[in-house]
Motif scaffolding. Structure first.
Motif, PDB file in Angstrom:
ATOM      1  N   VAL A   1       7.697 -19.506 -38.115  1.00 20.70           N
ATOM      2  CA  VAL A   1       7.864 -18.111 -38.522  1.00 20.70           C
ATOM      3  C   VAL A   1       6.948 -17.820 -39.713  1.00 20.70           C
ATOM      4  CG1 VAL A   1       9.492 -16.394 -39.408  1.00 20.70           C
ATOM      5  CG2 VAL A   1      10.289 -18.148 -37.810  1.00 20.70           C
ATOM      6  N   LEU A   2       6.145 -16.783 -39.605  1.00 19.40           N
ATOM      7  CA  LEU A   2       5.311 -16.345 -40.727  1.00 19.40           C
ATOM      8  C   LEU A   2       5.914 -15.077 -41.317  1.00 19.40           C
ATOM      9  CD1 LEU A   2       1.470 -16.341 -41.024  1.00 19.40           C
ATOM     10  CD2 LEU A   2       2.759 -14.303 -41.695  1.00 19.40           C
TER      11      LEU A   2
ATOM     12  N   ALA B   1      14.301 -22.638 -38.721  1.00 18.95           N
ATOM     13  CA  ALA B   1      12.891 -22.271 -38.545  1.00 18.95           C
ATOM     14  C   ALA B   1      11.987 -23.033 -39.515  1.00 18.95           C
ATOM     15  CB  ALA B   1      12.724 -20.767 -38.764  1.00 18.95           C
ATOM     16  N   GLN B   2      10.721 -23.160 -39.103  1.00 19.07           N
ATOM     17  CA  GLN B   2       9.674 -23.734 -39.960  1.00 19.07           C
ATOM     18  C   GLN B   2       8.908 -22.543 -40.549  1.00 19.07           C
ATOM     19  OE1 GLN B   2       8.928 -27.362 -39.896  1.00 19.07           O
ATOM     20  NE2 GLN B   2      11.013 -27.191 -39.127  1.00 19.07           N
ATOM     21  N   LEU B   3       8.828 -22.482 -41.860  1.00 21.56           N
ATOM     22  CA  LEU B   3       8.342 -21.257 -42.499  1.00 21.56           C
ATOM     23  C   LEU B   3       6.903 -21.315 -43.008  1.00 21.56           C
ATOM     24  CD1 LEU B   3      10.089 -18.673 -42.954  1.00 21.56           C
ATOM     25  CD2 LEU B   3      11.421 -20.679 -42.460  1.00 21.56           C
ATOM     26  N   ILE B   4       6.158 -20.251 -42.717  1.00 25.10           N
ATOM     27  CA  ILE B   4       4.874 -20.003 -43.374  1.00 25.10           C
ATOM     28  C   ILE B   4       5.139 -18.835 -44.323  1.00 25.10           C
ATOM     29  CG2 ILE B   4       2.453 -19.347 -43.089  1.00 25.10           C
ATOM     30  CD1 ILE B   4       2.775 -20.279 -40.087  1.00 25.10           C
TER      31      ILE B   4
ATOM     32  N   ARG C   1       1.952 -13.974 -55.100  1.00 19.77           N
ATOM     33  CA  ARG C   1       2.254 -14.795 -56.280  1.00 19.77           C
ATOM     34  C   ARG C   1       2.575 -16.239 -55.876  1.00 19.77           C
ATOM     35  NH1 ARG C   1       6.767 -10.695 -58.453  1.00 19.77           N
ATOM     36  NH2 ARG C   1       7.048 -10.529 -56.208  1.00 19.77           N
ATOM     37  N   THR C   2       1.602 -17.127 -56.127  1.00 26.73           N
ATOM     38  CA  THR C   2       1.754 -18.531 -55.713  1.00 26.73           C
ATOM     39  C   THR C   2       2.992 -19.162 -56.336  1.00 26.73           C
ATOM     40  OG1 THR C   2      -0.632 -18.627 -55.616  1.00 26.73           O
ATOM     41  CG2 THR C   2       0.506 -20.728 -55.527  1.00 26.73           C
TER      42      THR C   2
ATOM     43  N   GLN D   1       4.512 -23.968 -45.238  1.00 27.44           N
ATOM     44  CA  GLN D   1       3.111 -23.662 -45.537  1.00 27.44           C
ATOM     45  C   GLN D   1       3.097 -22.452 -46.447  1.00 27.44           C
ATOM     46  OE1 GLN D   1       0.162 -25.259 -44.281  1.00 27.44           O
ATOM     47  NE2 GLN D   1       1.684 -26.810 -43.737  1.00 27.44           N
ATOM     48  N   LEU D   2       2.266 -22.489 -47.480  1.00 27.78           N
ATOM     49  CA  LEU D   2       2.183 -21.365 -48.409  1.00 27.78           C
ATOM     50  C   LEU D   2       0.803 -20.732 -48.307  1.00 27.78           C
ATOM     51  CD1 LEU D   2       3.799 -22.978 -51.598  1.00 27.78           C
ATOM     52  CD2 LEU D   2       4.895 -22.065 -49.559  1.00 27.78           C
ATOM     53  N   LEU D   3       0.769 -19.429 -48.145  1.00 34.07           N
ATOM     54  CA  LEU D   3      -0.506 -18.713 -48.096  1.00 34.07           C
ATOM     55  C   LEU D   3      -0.478 -17.597 -49.134  1.00 34.07           C
ATOM     56  CD1 LEU D   3      -1.023 -18.276 -44.212  1.00 34.07           C
ATOM     57  CD2 LEU D   3      -2.044 -20.014 -45.692  1.00 34.07           C
TER      58      LEU D   3
END
Ligand code: 8X3
Length: 250
Positions: free
Chosen positions: A6-7, A28-31, A36-37, A52-54
């Protein structure tokens, strides 16, 4: 939601943050995406496990496409895109509203949502599966005084969602939108540029929705069987009848 990828955009606060937590709890596996990092890292820590962080601004077209392209291949197989990023800036009549506020709302709420959709779609099309949930608003269903630009931006989300559902219909990709009324988050504080006292009055006596209640509705939209699409879900506090009729506790 077990192992679904899921993004979520705008995951650094409010509905985005709560939705990330709720969907993660459901497996869920999250993106996690946002500007703000540090906030993304804090959320990832709260979720635990692998995320995953974008970090990017949805208004920055190149940054959007670069960020999605930078995902490791297995993470590109996005099952669900939650287009949550967006804000209100100002509450003013057209004749005195600031152009900067208009740009921020149209560029973020509308064009940003469209860019992210366009960047994610090729991966859903390749996988022949996927779901997109857009964050609209009751403000996209009815216009209220001084809200012309914000309401226009959310009406655009509504119509973009409807068009997208038509275009993706032959591909089996599900498309819907959720349209919340008053939700007590940083929303009004941002709209009123940090004026906390004014922001608070918006929610006085209304028993506003919480971000978690909206997140639960998003989870519902995501969890219905694949043959079902929740196309359009309006969610209001019981004390709110529409965009401008409220039964406030005195
Ligand atoms: C937020 C809901 O009613 O404050 O999108 O515009 S409202």
């Amino acid at each position: 939601m077990k192992n679904k990828i899921v993004l979520i955009t705008g995951a650094t606060s409010g509905i985005g943050w709560a939705t990330a937590l709720t969907l993660a709890k459901a497996g869920a596996q999250l993106i996690l995406c946002g500007r703000r990092t540090e906030k993304l890292k804090a959320l990832a820590k709260e979720i635990g496990g692998t995320t995953q962080l974008l970090t990017f601004d949805v208004r920055d077209k190149d940054a959007v496409f670069k960020a999605i392209a930078s995902l490791p291949d297995p993470w590109k197989s996005i099952d669900l895109l939650v287009n949550n990023a967006g804000n209100a800036h100002g509450l003013d009549p057209v004749q005195t509203a600031s152009l900067e506020d208009w740009d921020a709302m149209i560029d973020g709420n509308v064009k940003g949502l469209m860019y992210v959709t366009k960047a994610v779609l090729p991966h859903m099309i390749a996988a022949k599966k996927g779901q997109i949930i857009n964050l609209g608003s009751i403000a996209g269903k009815e216009v209220y005084p001084n809200g012309s630009a914000y309401c226009s931006s959310k009406a655009a989300v509504d119509f973009f969602t409807r068009g997208l559902r038509i275009d993706l219909n032959p591909l089996g990709i599900r498309v819907g939108a959720i349209h919340p009324g008053l939700v007590e988050t940083e929303f009004s504080e941002i709209r009123f540029k940090g004026d906390q006292a004014r922001a608070k009055t918006v929610y006085d006596g209304i028993e506003a929705l919480t971000a978690e209640e909206v997140a639960d509705a998003i989870l519902y939209m995501a969890q219905v069987p694949e043959k079902v699409t929740i196309a359009d879900l309006v969610i209001l506090p019981t004390r709110q009848a529409n965009a401008y009729v409220n039964n406030r506790i005195n």
